[in-house]
Each structure stands twice: as C-alpha cells, then as structure tokens.
Design a protein around this motif. Structure first.
Motif, PDB file in Angstrom:
ATOM      1  N   VAL A   1       0.810  -1.312   0.011  1.00  0.00           N
ATOM      2  CA  VAL A   1       0.105   0.126   0.061  1.00  0.00           C
ATOM      3  C   VAL A   1       0.994   1.303   0.020  1.00  0.00           C
ATOM      4  O   VAL A   1       0.560   2.349  -0.704  1.00  0.00           O
TER       5      VAL A   1
ATOM      6  N   VAL B   1       0.794   6.707  -0.743  1.00  0.00           N
ATOM      7  CA  VAL B   1      -0.159   5.607  -0.631  1.00  0.00           C
ATOM      8  C   VAL B   1      -0.634   5.537  -1.960  1.00  0.00           C
ATOM      9  O   VAL B   1      -0.829   6.258  -2.711  1.00  0.00           O
TER      10      VAL B   1
ATOM     11  N   VAL C   1      -5.313   0.298  -1.931  1.00  0.00           N
ATOM     12  CA  VAL C   1      -6.476   0.581  -1.132  1.00  0.00           C
ATOM     13  C   VAL C   1      -7.830   0.206  -1.421  1.00  0.00           C
ATOM     14  O   VAL C   1      -8.468  -0.319  -0.722  1.00  0.00           O
TER      15      VAL C   1
END
Length: 114
Positions: free
Chosen positions: A87, A99, A104
């Motif tokens: 991630v 990120v 995600v």
C-alpha cells in the motif's frame, strides 16, 4: 462579559496566541527532517561520478527518493496500482512515501465483496 469574538466561549482563539501554534513543533520537526533527507539524497547523488547518477534510490538506507522528472507511467504505478504488493511505496517525485490508492480501493473491495 464578552468583549469580542476572541472572548466567546468555545472560540478557538485565546488571548495568549498559543492555540495557533499547537502542533506547530511537530510539523516544523517533520519539515526539517524532510528537508534534511532531501539534501542528503542530493549530496549522495552529487558524490557519484556523473555517469553513475540515477537520481533515485534510498537515503539513510530506508527513505526512498526520486528526483527524476515525473512521468504518467510512474505516477500510475506508484499511486494507482491495484496489483501492487504494498500500500505504501516511494513518492513519484521527492523524498518519502506515497499511498497507493489503487491498492487501498482493491483491498476495500475485497473486504466488502464488491
């Protein structure tokens, strides 16, 4: 009796002026560390012979950096790759991590069953 907006109960302002500096110490510290790591990364690259400079790698053996001109391919790979292993990964440009929102979203979809 309140004299102005700064004296109203529940107001975020105080007469001492300290409220606007709350958490400022941590933010300042993180900023200084980031600048220090960026300088260390540039110095690391400049110490190499010109033909060996890649302008990406790790500083302090942990923190990734990438000073190459950003490309859409690299941005997609680092910010939206649902098939990625992690991630968190290197930033598209600069020092530190980013990120991978694609990963995600994929993880949330797997959990929810969408």
């Amino acid at each position: 009796m309140p004299r102005g907006p700064e004296d109203v109960v529940g107001s975020s302002k105080s007469g001492s002026g300290q409220d606007k500096h709350r958490g400022g110490g941590l933010k300042r510290f993180v900023t200084l560390v980031t600048i220090g790591l960026a300088v260390a990364a540039v110095v690391k690259e400049l110490r190499l012979p010109e033909e060996e400079r890649t302008w990406n790698g790790k500083v302090a053996a942990v923190v990734p950096y990438d000073f190459r001109f950003p490309t859409m391919e690299r941005a997609k790979e680092r910010l939206w790759d649902p098939e990625a292993e992690h991630v968190i990964g290197p930033r598209v440009f600069g020092v530190g991590w980013a990120v991978n929102m694609g990963k995600v979203v994929a993880m949330v979809r797997d959990r929810v069953g969408v």
